[in-house]
Scaffold this motif. Structure first.
Motif, PDB file in Angstrom:
ATOM      1  N   GLN A  42     -11.933   4.722   7.458  1.00 21.57           N
ATOM      2  CA  GLN A  42     -10.789   5.550   7.098  1.00 21.57           C
ATOM      3  C   GLN A  42     -10.759   6.841   7.936  1.00 21.57           C
ATOM      4  O   GLN A  42     -11.806   7.348   8.349  1.00 21.57           O
ATOM      5  CB  GLN A  42     -10.820   5.919   5.616  1.00 21.57           C
TER       6      GLN A  42
ATOM      7  N   ASN B 284       0.827  -1.215   0.000  1.00 18.84           N
ATOM      8  CA  ASN B 284       0.000   0.000   0.000  1.00 18.84           C
ATOM      9  C   ASN B 284       0.855   1.256   0.000  1.00 18.84           C
ATOM     10  O   ASN B 284       0.495   2.261  -0.633  1.00 18.84           O
ATOM     11  CB  ASN B 284      -0.939  -0.006   1.209  1.00 18.84           C
TER      12      ASN B 284
ATOM     13  N   SER C  91      -7.218   6.678  -0.134  1.00 23.08           N
ATOM     14  CA  SER C  91      -7.901   6.737  -1.434  1.00 23.08           C
ATOM     15  C   SER C  91      -7.877   5.372  -2.111  1.00 23.08           C
ATOM     16  O   SER C  91      -6.931   4.600  -1.952  1.00 23.08           O
ATOM     17  CB  SER C  91      -7.214   7.770  -2.336  1.00 23.08           C
ATOM     18  N   PRO C  92      -8.941   5.070  -2.892  1.00 20.85           N
ATOM     19  CA  PRO C  92      -8.898   3.843  -3.691  1.00 20.85           C
ATOM     20  C   PRO C  92      -7.891   3.989  -4.824  1.00 20.85           C
ATOM     21  O   PRO C  92      -7.678   5.108  -5.290  1.00 20.85           O
ATOM     22  CB  PRO C  92     -10.342   3.725  -4.226  1.00 20.85           C
ATOM     23  N   PRO C  93      -7.246   2.922  -5.255  1.00 24.52           N
ATOM     24  CA  PRO C  93      -7.487   1.518  -4.867  1.00 24.52           C
ATOM     25  C   PRO C  93      -6.772   1.083  -3.601  1.00 24.52           C
ATOM     26  O   PRO C  93      -6.989  -0.030  -3.133  1.00 24.52           O
ATOM     27  CB  PRO C  93      -6.951   0.752  -6.073  1.00 24.52           C
ATOM     28  N   GLU C  94      -5.905   1.959  -3.034  1.00 24.36           N
ATOM     29  CA  GLU C  94      -5.166   1.557  -1.837  1.00 24.36           C
ATOM     30  C   GLU C  94      -6.097   1.188  -0.686  1.00 24.36           C
ATOM     31  O   GLU C  94      -5.852   0.216   0.033  1.00 24.36           O
ATOM     32  CB  GLU C  94      -4.233   2.674  -1.366  1.00 24.36           C
ATOM     33  N   SER C  95      -7.162   1.971  -0.510  1.00 22.81           N
ATOM     34  CA  SER C  95      -8.072   1.723   0.608  1.00 22.81           C
ATOM     35  C   SER C  95      -8.742   0.359   0.483  1.00 22.81           C
ATOM     36  O   SER C  95      -8.931  -0.345   1.487  1.00 22.81           O
ATOM     37  CB  SER C  95      -9.122   2.832   0.685  1.00 22.81           C
ATOM     38  N   CYS C  96      -9.108  -0.019  -0.732  1.00 22.55           N
ATOM     39  CA  CYS C  96      -9.749  -1.327  -0.963  1.00 22.55           C
ATOM     40  C   CYS C  96      -8.777  -2.463  -0.666  1.00 22.55           C
ATOM     41  O   CYS C  96      -9.116  -3.433   0.022  1.00 22.55           O
ATOM     42  CB  CYS C  96     -10.246  -1.422  -2.402  1.00 22.55           C
ATOM     43  N   LEU C  97      -7.565  -2.331  -1.191  1.00 22.22           N
ATOM     44  CA  LEU C  97      -6.549  -3.360  -0.980  1.00 22.22           C
ATOM     45  C   LEU C  97      -6.158  -3.449   0.488  1.00 22.22           C
ATOM     46  O   LEU C  97      -5.998  -4.544   1.040  1.00 22.22           O
ATOM     47  CB  LEU C  97      -5.326  -3.059  -1.842  1.00 22.22           C
TER      48      LEU C  97
ATOM     49  N   GLY D  43      -7.992  -2.656   3.116  1.00 19.77           N
ATOM     50  CA  GLY D  43      -9.060  -3.274   3.883  1.00 19.77           C
ATOM     51  C   GLY D  43      -9.070  -4.784   3.743  1.00 19.77           C
ATOM     52  O   GLY D  43      -9.208  -5.515   4.733  1.00 19.77           O
ATOM     53  N   LEU D  44      -8.917  -5.271   2.511  1.00 24.38           N
ATOM     54  CA  LEU D  44      -8.924  -6.715   2.270  1.00 24.38           C
ATOM     55  C   LEU D  44      -7.735  -7.395   2.938  1.00 24.38           C
ATOM     56  O   LEU D  44      -7.894  -8.403   3.650  1.00 24.38           O
ATOM     57  CB  LEU D  44      -8.902  -6.983   0.766  1.00 24.38           C
TER      58      LEU D  44
ATOM     59  N   THR E  16     -11.547  -0.497   8.158  1.00 20.63           N
ATOM     60  CA  THR E  16     -12.920  -0.269   7.695  1.00 20.63           C
ATOM     61  C   THR E  16     -13.307   1.202   7.720  1.00 20.63           C
ATOM     62  O   THR E  16     -13.985   1.691   6.807  1.00 20.63           O
ATOM     63  CB  THR E  16     -13.907  -1.073   8.560  1.00 20.63           C
TER      64      THR E  16
END
Length: 227
Positions: free
Chosen positions: A114, A26, A49-55, A57-58, A112
């Motif tokens: 931010q 990230n 910010s996405p896509p970092e936030s999505c990655l 979280g997963l 979850t």
């Protein structure tokens, strides 16, 4: 048989790999996208910010699951040593496991919620993660000394103690400087200490590999009978 196939080594190894990858990948993506400064951003800032936030979280959720599994295995291992040797306090062992679970819950909350969306909840999650994490590794260090030489070597105990001291010492400026972050120097100091504490946790679980080579867990299914 490879070393990582011995006992339950796969649990701490998975935790170390996923946790390290969560932070490093990230950070690289956030820097590449110019979302954060190259020098010492907060860990959470790399996942705003996405896509970092999505990655983030997963991968954090996967790391938390690996953490719970690893902590549970260590809890059962210490419980067995306590039964065999009488050197482990059941209350302390359960308390350490409980602290570990709360710390993992804090990880999930941080991922979850931010900081830019729900700052107060994010802060609560971060405090749960770091505070309970510091107390968890401290409690496990104590249990390691209590179980030695039956559980682990004194060298590993001393290593865990050193890591626990580092995490405890650097946690304080992480929090103090965070609330004084109007000063750029204090902000960078807080971020640097945060990274040190996070990787101290990862280093602590690296010491589990030595123990996890020595035992396995079995699941026993008990079916009730009709009366």
């Amino acid at each position: 048989m490879f070393w990582y196939q011995q006992g339950l080594c796969i649990l701490p190894v998975s935790l170390i790999v996923f946790s390290s990858a969560t932070f490093i990948i990230n950070y690289i993506i956030a820097v590449w996208r110019h979302d954060v400064d190259v020098i010492l951003p907060y860990i959470s800032d790399t996942a705003v910010s996405p896509p970092e936030s999505c990655l983030f979280g997963l991968m954090t959720f996967i790391s938390a699951c690996a953490g719970v599994s690893t902590m549970y295995a260590m809890y059962k291992y210490m419980a067995k040593l306590g039964e065999d040797t009488g050197t482990i306090s059941t209350c302390c062992n359960k308390s350490a496991f409980g602290l570990g679970l709360i710390s993992c819950l804090g990880m999930c909350i941080v991922a979850t919620f931010q900081e830019t969306a729900v700052a107060s909840v994010h802060l609560i999650g971060a405090l749960l993660f770091f505070i309970c994490g510091v107390f968890y590794i401290g409690a496990e260090t104590y249990l390691s000394y209590r179980s030695s030489p039956y559980g682990t070597s004194l060298f590993i105990c001393h290593t865990r103690l050193a890591i626990s001291v580092i995490a405890s010492v650097f946690f304080i400026p992480t929090v103090v400087c965070k609330f004084l972050e109007k000063d750029p120097f204090l902000q960078k100091t807080s971020a640097a200490c945060e990274w040190i504490v996070a990787f101290s946790f990862i280093s602590f679980f690296y010491t589990y590999i030595h123990d996890f080579k020595r035992f396995t867990l079995k699941v026993r299914t008990v079916c009730g009978t009709e009366t």
